[in-house]
Design a protein around this motif. Structure first.
Motif, PDB file in Angstrom:
ATOM      1  N   PRO A   7      46.957 -30.234  14.868  1.00 28.85           N
ATOM      2  CA  PRO A   7      47.612 -29.564  15.992  1.00 28.85           C
ATOM      3  C   PRO A   7      46.579 -29.038  16.981  1.00 28.85           C
ATOM      4  O   PRO A   7      45.456 -28.711  16.624  1.00 28.85           O
ATOM      5  N   PHE A   8      47.008 -28.981  18.235  1.00 26.25           N
ATOM      6  CA  PHE A   8      46.124 -28.451  19.279  1.00 26.25           C
ATOM      7  C   PHE A   8      45.873 -26.962  19.019  1.00 26.25           C
ATOM      8  O   PHE A   8      46.763 -26.225  18.647  1.00 26.25           O
ATOM      9  N   TRP A   9      44.649 -26.549  19.191  1.00 21.51           N
ATOM     10  CA  TRP A   9      44.329 -25.139  19.097  1.00 21.51           C
ATOM     11  C   TRP A   9      43.332 -24.780  20.174  1.00 21.51           C
ATOM     12  O   TRP A   9      42.497 -25.576  20.560  1.00 21.51           O
ATOM     13  N   ALA A  10      43.476 -23.596  20.668  1.00 19.81           N
ATOM     14  CA  ALA A  10      42.574 -23.114  21.717  1.00 19.81           C
ATOM     15  C   ALA A  10      41.751 -21.963  21.155  1.00 19.81           C
ATOM     16  O   ALA A  10      42.222 -21.197  20.320  1.00 19.81           O
ATOM     17  N   TRP A  11      40.505 -21.867  21.605  1.00 22.52           N
ATOM     18  CA  TRP A  11      39.657 -20.765  21.170  1.00 22.52           C
ATOM     19  C   TRP A  11      39.035 -20.104  22.381  1.00 22.52           C
ATOM     20  O   TRP A  11      38.860 -20.703  23.426  1.00 22.52           O
ATOM     21  N   HIS A  12      38.734 -18.838  22.205  1.00 22.48           N
ATOM     22  CA  HIS A  12      38.139 -18.059  23.287  1.00 22.48           C
ATOM     23  C   HIS A  12      37.248 -16.988  22.677  1.00 22.48           C
ATOM     24  O   HIS A  12      37.596 -16.354  21.685  1.00 22.48           O
ATOM     25  N   TYR A  13      36.066 -16.833  23.259  1.00 24.93           N
ATOM     26  CA  TYR A  13      35.140 -15.794  22.801  1.00 24.93           C
ATOM     27  C   TYR A  13      34.596 -15.061  24.017  1.00 24.93           C
ATOM     28  O   TYR A  13      34.181 -15.684  25.003  1.00 24.93           O
ATOM     29  N   GLU A  14      34.604 -13.738  23.939  1.00 26.26           N
ATOM     30  CA  GLU A  14      34.044 -12.941  25.035  1.00 26.26           C
ATOM     31  C   GLU A  14      33.238 -11.777  24.474  1.00 26.26           C
ATOM     32  O   GLU A  14      33.655 -11.102  23.533  1.00 26.26           O
ATOM     33  N   TYR A  15      32.059 -11.579  25.040  1.00 26.94           N
ATOM     34  CA  TYR A  15      31.214 -10.432  24.708  1.00 26.94           C
ATOM     35  C   TYR A  15      30.682  -9.853  26.011  1.00 26.94           C
ATOM     36  O   TYR A  15      30.209 -10.593  26.884  1.00 26.94           O
ATOM     37  N   LYS A  16      30.772  -8.544  26.138  1.00 24.59           N
ATOM     38  CA  LYS A  16      30.261  -7.871  27.330  1.00 24.59           C
ATOM     39  C   LYS A  16      29.467  -6.655  26.858  1.00 24.59           C
ATOM     40  O   LYS A  16      30.006  -5.777  26.185  1.00 24.59           O
ATOM     41  N   SER A  17      28.191  -6.626  27.205  1.00 26.00           N
ATOM     42  CA  SER A  17      27.353  -5.519  26.769  1.00 26.00           C
ATOM     43  C   SER A  17      27.765  -4.225  27.471  1.00 26.00           C
ATOM     44  O   SER A  17      28.222  -4.240  28.621  1.00 26.00           O
ATOM     45  N   LYS A  18      27.588  -3.109  26.782  1.00 26.87           N
ATOM     46  CA  LYS A  18      27.916  -1.820  27.375  1.00 26.87           C
ATOM     47  C   LYS A  18      26.892  -1.415  28.429  1.00 26.87           C
ATOM     48  O   LYS A  18      27.219  -0.728  29.390  1.00 26.87           O
ATOM     49  N   ALA A  19      25.643  -1.836  28.240  1.00 29.51           N
ATOM     50  CA  ALA A  19      24.597  -1.524  29.222  1.00 29.51           C
ATOM     51  C   ALA A  19      24.838  -2.324  30.498  1.00 29.51           C
ATOM     52  O   ALA A  19      25.192  -3.503  30.451  1.00 29.51           O
ATOM     53  N   THR A  20      24.669  -1.668  31.637  1.00 32.27           N
ATOM     54  CA  THR A  20      24.907  -2.319  32.922  1.00 32.27           C
ATOM     55  C   THR A  20      23.720  -2.132  33.851  1.00 32.27           C
ATOM     56  O   THR A  20      22.879  -1.260  33.658  1.00 32.27           O
ATOM     57  N   LEU A  21      23.684  -2.954  34.877  1.00 32.90           N
ATOM     58  CA  LEU A  21      22.672  -2.853  35.929  1.00 32.90           C
ATOM     59  C   LEU A  21      23.341  -3.270  37.226  1.00 32.90           C
ATOM     60  O   LEU A  21      23.930  -4.349  37.300  1.00 32.90           O
ATOM     61  N   PHE A  22      23.264  -2.397  38.237  1.00 30.54           N
ATOM     62  CA  PHE A  22      23.926  -2.642  39.520  1.00 30.54           C
ATOM     63  C   PHE A  22      25.429  -2.879  39.333  1.00 30.54           C
ATOM     64  O   PHE A  22      26.045  -3.679  40.045  1.00 30.54           O
ATOM     65  N   GLY A  23      26.007  -2.201  38.358  1.00 30.32           N
ATOM     66  CA  GLY A  23      27.438  -2.326  38.134  1.00 30.32           C
ATOM     67  C   GLY A  23      27.851  -3.547  37.338  1.00 30.32           C
ATOM     68  O   GLY A  23      29.046  -3.742  37.080  1.00 30.32           O
TER      69      GLY A  23
END
Length: 258
Positions: free
Chosen positions: A80-96
């Motif tokens: 069967p078709f399956w979709a995957w998604h991964y997201e990571y966003k660091s808490k540290a920022t620079l210039f927003g």
């Protein structure tokens, strides 16, 4: 449960944002927001597209009616078709922007925006993605200061098709500075199988004010059948006379690589 509630729940269950769902349907995020708030309803075409995207029947999406399962389930002929998604966003920022943003997936256009960005679509100081834009970008199509990709556009570009302000290297290379490739076209210097330039060209077929190659066309030409021990020095003298501001490294390249 109303249509807007089912739509909201199904979208959340599948890990889609309003923006991602809107992109899959070819509508605006505001349209999805209005559907989920109940301030407007999708038309029949959008309802059909929603059912396909969310993998439910129209009856269930509109009326909440569950499909009656078959008595006997046939053996699966394929996975069967399956979709995957991964997201990571660091808490540290620079210039927003987050220092690192990774947003990739199998289904949909996932956009990564950060100092270091990796995604289906990536924008950042360093970006890696199918479509990428940044100071240093790598991707199928890349735009940046240094761009590497199937199609590269930047100050310096490397790719199957490369367009660079300072330098371009590729199967087809276009540049205001140095162009190198199977086909090289430049406002200044070009080296390639077929080379055309505003100042100096070297290649199988070369056309420029100073042209060096098997077939050379220009004001001063150095065809291959006329090359000899003194050709390198003659090329160097011609360049220094006609274009005295040519970088020394390029003078050596054109005068030595015969």
């Amino acid at each position: 449960m109303d249509l807007q509630d089912r739509l909201y729940r199904l979208r959340k269950e599948r890990g889609l944002s309003q923006e991602e769902l809107a992109h899959s349907l070819g509508v605006s995020r505001q349209a999805v927001q209005k559907w989920e708030s109940g301030s407007s309803r999708p038309d029949l075409d959008n309802l059909t597209a929603l059912a396909q995207c969310l993998q439910v029947s129209l009856d269930y999406l509109i009326l909440g009616k569950e499909e009656t399962p078959p008595q006997e389930e046939p053996p699966a002929a394929y996975a069967p078709f399956w979709a995957w998604h991964y997201e990571y966003k660091s808490k540290a920022t620079l210039f927003g922007l987050p220092l690192v943003h990774i947003n990739v997936g199998h289904h949909g256009l996932y956009w990564a925006r950060g100092i270091i960005a990796v995604g289906n679509l990536a924008t950042g100081v360093f970006s890696l993605g199918g479509l990428s834009a940044g100071l240093l970008s790598v991707g199928g199509m890349s735009v940046g200061g240094l761009a590497l990709g199937g199609l590269g556009v930047g100050l310096a570009a490397l790719g199957g098709l490369a367009v660079g302000a300072l330098c371009a290297i590729g199967g087809l290379a276009l540049s205001l500075g140095l162009a190198m490739g199977g086909g090289a076209v430049s406002a200044s210097w070009a080296i390639g199988g077929g080379a055309m330039a505003g100042q100096i060209a070297m290649g199988g077929a070369a056309s420029a004010p100073i042209a060096i190659g098997e077939a050379a066309t220009g004001a001063v030409t150095f065809p291959k059948d006329g090359w000899g021990p003194g050709t390198g020095q003659a090329i160097r003298s011609a360049i220094q006379t006609m274009f005295p501001h040519t970088p020394g490294l390029l003078v050596e390249i054109f005068s030595q690589f015969l």
